[in-house]
Structures are given as structure tokens and as C-alpha cells.
Design a protein around this motif. Structure first.
Motif, PDB file in Angstrom:
ATOM      1  N   GLY A 149      54.561  48.556  33.036  1.00 31.86           N
ATOM      2  CA  GLY A 149      53.285  48.796  32.370  1.00 31.86           C
ATOM      3  C   GLY A 149      52.880  47.670  31.441  1.00 31.86           C
ATOM      4  N   SER A 150      51.655  47.775  30.967  1.00 31.88           N
ATOM      5  CA  SER A 150      51.157  46.801  29.996  1.00 31.88           C
ATOM      6  C   SER A 150      50.711  47.568  28.746  1.00 31.88           C
ATOM      7  CB  SER A 150      50.003  45.992  30.576  1.00 31.88           C
ATOM      8  OG  SER A 150      48.958  46.856  30.985  1.00 31.88           O
ATOM      9  N   ARG A 151      51.497  47.451  27.697  1.00 38.78           N
ATOM     10  CA  ARG A 151      51.265  48.157  26.432  1.00 38.78           C
ATOM     11  C   ARG A 151      50.963  49.641  26.647  1.00 38.78           C
ATOM     12  NH1 ARG A 151      46.699  44.848  24.281  1.00 38.78           N
ATOM     13  NH2 ARG A 151      46.638  44.285  26.426  1.00 38.78           N
ATOM     14  N   PRO A 152      51.936  50.398  27.192  1.00 40.90           N
ATOM     15  CA  PRO A 152      51.693  51.820  27.469  1.00 40.90           C
ATOM     16  C   PRO A 152      51.565  52.620  26.174  1.00 40.90           C
ATOM     17  CG  PRO A 152      53.992  51.305  27.815  1.00 40.90           C
ATOM     18  CD  PRO A 152      53.294  49.995  27.531  1.00 40.90           C
ATOM     19  N   ASP A 153      50.735  53.648  26.221  1.00 38.44           N
ATOM     20  CA  ASP A 153      50.604  54.509  25.048  1.00 38.44           C
ATOM     21  C   ASP A 153      51.744  55.521  25.006  1.00 38.44           C
ATOM     22  OD1 ASP A 153      49.853  56.181  27.063  1.00 38.44           O
ATOM     23  OD2 ASP A 153      47.967  56.806  26.180  1.00 38.44           O
ATOM     24  N   THR A 154      51.798  56.281  23.940  1.00 36.88           N
ATOM     25  CA  THR A 154      52.914  57.199  23.708  1.00 36.88           C
ATOM     26  C   THR A 154      53.026  58.259  24.802  1.00 36.88           C
ATOM     27  OG1 THR A 154      52.606  56.867  21.348  1.00 36.88           O
ATOM     28  CG2 THR A 154      53.933  58.741  22.003  1.00 36.88           C
ATOM     29  N   GLY A 155      51.900  58.781  25.267  1.00 38.24           N
ATOM     30  CA  GLY A 155      51.937  59.811  26.305  1.00 38.24           C
ATOM     31  C   GLY A 155      52.572  59.331  27.593  1.00 38.24           C
ATOM     32  N   VAL A 156      52.253  58.115  27.995  1.00 35.49           N
ATOM     33  CA  VAL A 156      52.825  57.539  29.215  1.00 35.49           C
ATOM     34  C   VAL A 156      54.324  57.328  29.039  1.00 35.49           C
ATOM     35  CG1 VAL A 156      52.789  55.519  30.729  1.00 35.49           C
ATOM     36  CG2 VAL A 156      50.657  56.456  29.871  1.00 35.49           C
ATOM     37  N   VAL A 157      54.713  56.814  27.882  1.00 35.70           N
ATOM     38  CA  VAL A 157      56.130  56.557  27.622  1.00 35.70           C
ATOM     39  C   VAL A 157      56.924  57.864  27.617  1.00 35.70           C
ATOM     40  CG1 VAL A 157      57.763  55.720  25.891  1.00 35.70           C
ATOM     41  CG2 VAL A 157      55.704  54.400  26.393  1.00 35.70           C
ATOM     42  N   MET A 211      67.481  55.846  39.596  1.00 37.45           N
ATOM     43  CA  MET A 211      66.024  55.967  39.505  1.00 37.45           C
ATOM     44  C   MET A 211      65.619  56.623  38.193  1.00 37.45           C
ATOM     45  SD  MET A 211      64.428  56.684  43.259  1.00 37.45           S
ATOM     46  CE  MET A 211      65.489  57.994  43.786  1.00 37.45           C
ATOM     47  N   GLY A 212      66.427  57.562  37.712  1.00 40.72           N
ATOM     48  CA  GLY A 212      66.136  58.174  36.420  1.00 40.72           C
ATOM     49  C   GLY A 212      66.204  57.172  35.286  1.00 40.72           C
ATOM     50  N   ILE A 213      67.220  56.334  35.296  1.00 32.95           N
ATOM     51  CA  ILE A 213      67.331  55.289  34.268  1.00 32.95           C
ATOM     52  C   ILE A 213      66.164  54.316  34.386  1.00 32.95           C
ATOM     53  CG2 ILE A 213      68.736  53.336  33.495  1.00 32.95           C
ATOM     54  CD1 ILE A 213      71.203  55.050  34.336  1.00 32.95           C
ATOM     55  N   TRP A 214      65.814  53.958  35.618  1.00 32.83           N
ATOM     56  CA  TRP A 214      64.689  53.049  35.816  1.00 32.83           C
ATOM     57  C   TRP A 214      63.387  53.669  35.307  1.00 32.83           C
ATOM     58  CZ3 TRP A 214      63.105  48.417  36.082  1.00 32.83           C
ATOM     59  CH2 TRP A 214      61.840  48.127  36.551  1.00 32.83           C
ATOM     60  N   ILE A 229      60.620  62.449  32.711  1.00 32.73           N
ATOM     61  CA  ILE A 229      60.899  62.416  34.153  1.00 32.73           C
ATOM     62  C   ILE A 229      62.228  61.719  34.415  1.00 32.73           C
ATOM     63  CG2 ILE A 229      60.166  61.438  36.372  1.00 32.73           C
ATOM     64  CD1 ILE A 229      57.273  61.802  35.427  1.00 32.73           C
ATOM     65  N   GLY A 230      62.455  60.589  33.763  1.00 36.54           N
ATOM     66  CA  GLY A 230      63.703  59.851  33.960  1.00 36.54           C
ATOM     67  C   GLY A 230      64.918  60.632  33.512  1.00 36.54           C
ATOM     68  N   ALA A 231      64.815  61.308  32.370  1.00 40.60           N
ATOM     69  CA  ALA A 231      65.952  62.091  31.876  1.00 40.60           C
ATOM     70  C   ALA A 231      66.260  63.254  32.815  1.00 40.60           C
ATOM     71  CB  ALA A 231      65.659  62.602  30.466  1.00 40.60           C
ATOM     72  N   LEU A 232      65.220  63.921  33.305  1.00 42.37           N
ATOM     73  CA  LEU A 232      65.450  65.015  34.252  1.00 42.37           C
ATOM     74  C   LEU A 232      66.046  64.509  35.564  1.00 42.37           C
ATOM     75  CD1 LEU A 232      62.256  67.179  33.707  1.00 42.37           C
ATOM     76  CD2 LEU A 232      64.608  67.806  33.166  1.00 42.37           C
ATOM     77  N   ALA A 233      65.564  63.373  36.057  1.00 40.75           N
ATOM     78  CA  ALA A 233      66.127  62.798  37.279  1.00 40.75           C
ATOM     79  C   ALA A 233      67.583  62.414  37.073  1.00 40.75           C
ATOM     80  CB  ALA A 233      65.315  61.588  37.726  1.00 40.75           C
ATOM     81  N   LEU A 234      67.894  61.866  35.910  1.00 43.23           N
ATOM     82  CA  LEU A 234      69.273  61.487  35.609  1.00 43.23           C
ATOM     83  C   LEU A 234      70.176  62.718  35.556  1.00 43.23           C
ATOM     84  CD1 LEU A 234      71.318  59.295  34.807  1.00 43.23           C
ATOM     85  CD2 LEU A 234      70.577  59.614  32.440  1.00 43.23           C
ATOM     86  N   VAL A 235      69.736  63.753  34.871  1.00 42.14           N
ATOM     87  CA  VAL A 235      70.553  64.974  34.755  1.00 42.14           C
ATOM     88  C   VAL A 235      70.725  65.648  36.114  1.00 42.14           C
ATOM     89  CG1 VAL A 235      70.551  67.317  33.815  1.00 42.14           C
ATOM     90  CG2 VAL A 235      70.043  65.388  32.328  1.00 42.14           C
ATOM     91  N   LEU A 236      69.632  65.791  36.867  1.00 39.86           N
ATOM     92  CA  LEU A 236      69.743  66.414  38.188  1.00 39.86           C
ATOM     93  C   LEU A 236      70.579  65.561  39.135  1.00 39.86           C
ATOM     94  CD1 LEU A 236      66.123  67.808  38.617  1.00 39.86           C
ATOM     95  CD2 LEU A 236      68.206  69.124  38.245  1.00 39.86           C
ATOM     96  N   GLY A 237      70.475  64.248  39.035  1.00 41.51           N
ATOM     97  CA  GLY A 237      71.317  63.368  39.849  1.00 41.51           C
ATOM     98  C   GLY A 237      72.787  63.515  39.502  1.00 41.51           C
ATOM     99  N   GLY A 239      60.042  65.130  41.856  1.00 46.37           N
ATOM    100  CA  GLY A 239      59.462  64.023  42.610  1.00 46.37           C
ATOM    101  C   GLY A 239      57.961  64.175  42.791  1.00 46.37           C
ATOM    102  N   LEU A 240      57.523  65.397  43.101  1.00 49.27           N
ATOM    103  CA  LEU A 240      56.083  65.632  43.240  1.00 49.27           C
ATOM    104  C   LEU A 240      55.355  65.405  41.918  1.00 49.27           C
ATOM    105  CD1 LEU A 240      55.837  68.791  45.540  1.00 49.27           C
ATOM    106  CD2 LEU A 240      55.471  66.399  46.135  1.00 49.27           C
ATOM    107  N   TYR A 241      55.935  65.892  40.820  1.00 52.37           N
ATOM    108  CA  TYR A 241      55.289  65.692  39.526  1.00 52.37           C
ATOM    109  C   TYR A 241      55.243  64.208  39.168  1.00 52.37           C
ATOM    110  CZ  TYR A 241      54.205  65.431  34.650  1.00 52.37           C
ATOM    111  OH  TYR A 241      53.623  65.070  33.468  1.00 52.37           O
ATOM    112  N   CYS A 242      56.332  63.493  39.428  1.00 55.94           N
ATOM    113  CA  CYS A 242      56.362  62.064  39.129  1.00 55.94           C
ATOM    114  C   CYS A 242      55.268  61.334  39.896  1.00 55.94           C
ATOM    115  CB  CYS A 242      57.737  61.489  39.464  1.00 55.94           C
ATOM    116  SG  CYS A 242      57.905  59.730  39.144  1.00 55.94           S
ATOM    117  N   ALA A 243      55.103  61.680  41.162  1.00 51.40           N
ATOM    118  CA  ALA A 243      54.078  61.027  41.978  1.00 51.40           C
ATOM    119  C   ALA A 243      52.666  61.377  41.514  1.00 51.40           C
ATOM    120  CB  ALA A 243      54.257  61.418  43.443  1.00 51.40           C
ATOM    121  N   ALA A 244      52.465  62.592  41.031  1.00 48.54           N
ATOM    122  CA  ALA A 244      51.130  63.034  40.631  1.00 48.54           C
ATOM    123  C   ALA A 244      50.838  62.831  39.147  1.00 48.54           C
ATOM    124  CB  ALA A 244      50.962  64.516  40.975  1.00 48.54           C
ATOM    125  N   SER A 245      51.841  62.474  38.359  1.00 48.09           N
ATOM    126  CA  SER A 245      51.661  62.411  36.904  1.00 48.09           C
ATOM    127  C   SER A 245      50.566  61.450  36.429  1.00 48.09           C
ATOM    128  CB  SER A 245      52.994  62.088  36.224  1.00 48.09           C
ATOM    129  OG  SER A 245      53.440  60.798  36.551  1.00 48.09           O
TER     130      SER A 245
END
Length: 144
Positions: A108-116, A96-99, A122-130, A42-48
Motif C-alpha cells: 500500500g501507499s500510506r494506508p489509513d488505520t482501517g486498512v491496516v 500468507m497470514g504473516i504477509w 485477516i492476517g492474524a486469523l489466517a495465521l491462527v487457522l493455519g 478467504g472470501l472476506y479477504c478478497a471482498a474486503s
């Protein structure tokens, strides 16, 4: 002076009561160590957005990741503080992980590869931990 015997407490007169109390305090939790990684996620997601420097190119995702990351961190604190009541919300963390996985294209608006890639990880880790938290809650819930 009293004879202090250290070591095995199996002969203590209150040993069964202490074991019962310890089991009640833990609430049947098997994976108490999941709370820490969920909080850090959660902290990393907020600061990413600031870590990956996309605050100027994706302002909507900055706000989004800050809010979702804070929500994940608060869920982790709730898991730690009141696990018997909060582990039902582990399915919300899965959602939230799926979202987070699909959010770069919706928020987003045309996100680059790094953002995606960042949001997918983050979503996959949230899904697995959930799922781990939900599995633990299901396993430790007493059957009627």
C-alpha cells in the motif's frame, strides 16, 4: 417381508469394515470444521476492499487482497477435497497470514488505520487457522 431392525448396528456383519472405511475417508482429520472458517476468511479477504470502501485510495492493496483472498479460499477448498494431501500447505497459509499483516506497508501507499487493522485481523486469523490446520496434520500423520 424382512424384519427391519433399526438402531444399533454393532451386530451388523460388516461393522468393522464400515468403521475402517469411515476412518480412511476422514483421513484422520480431527478438525474438519476449520475448512469452513478458512474459506469464509478467504472470501472476506478478497471482498474486503469493497466492503471497507478503499478501492480508490489503495488500488494496489485491492488487487493484493483479491489475489491473497482467492488463494486462501482455494486452499480451504483443497483442504476439504483432498485433506491428506493438502494439510501440508497449512504452513503456506501461516505464511500468507504473516504477509497479510505486513502487506499494507509494503504494497500500500500510506494506508489509513482501517486498512491496516483490516489486514492485521485477516492476517492474524489466517495465521491462527493455519497453525490449527498444521497442528492437526502433524498430529494425524502416521509415524513410521
Amino acid at each position: 417381508m424382512a424384519d427391519l431392525h433399526r438402531g444399533d448396528i454393532s451386530s451388523h456383519p460388516d461393522v468393522s469394515e464400515m468403521r475402517d472405511r469411515y476412518a480412511r475417508v476422514l483421513g484422520g482429520r480431527d478438525v474438519a470444521l476449520v475448512d469452513g472458517p478458512v474459506f469464509l476468511l478467504g472470501l472476506y479477504c478478497a471482498a474486503s476492499p469493497w466492503i471497507l470502501h478503499y478501492t480508490a485510495s489503495q488500488p494496489a492493496l485491492v488487487t493484493h487482497n483479491l489475489i491473497v483472498g482467492t488463494a486462501i479460499a482455494l486452499l480451504a477448498l483443497g483442504f476439504t477435497r483432498a485433506p491428506e494431501r493438502m494439510y501440508g500447505l497449512s504452513w503456506a497459509m501461516c505464511a500468507m497470514g504473516i504477509w497479510m499483516i505486513i502487506a499494507p506497508w509494503i504494497v500500500g501507499s500510506r494506508p489509513d488505520t482501517g486498512v491496516v487493522v483490516n489486514n492485521i485481523v485477516i492476517g492474524a486469523l489466517a495465521l491462527v487457522l493455519g497453525l490449527v490446520c498444521a497442528g492437526t496434520a502433524t498430529k494425524s500423520t502416521p509415524r513410521p
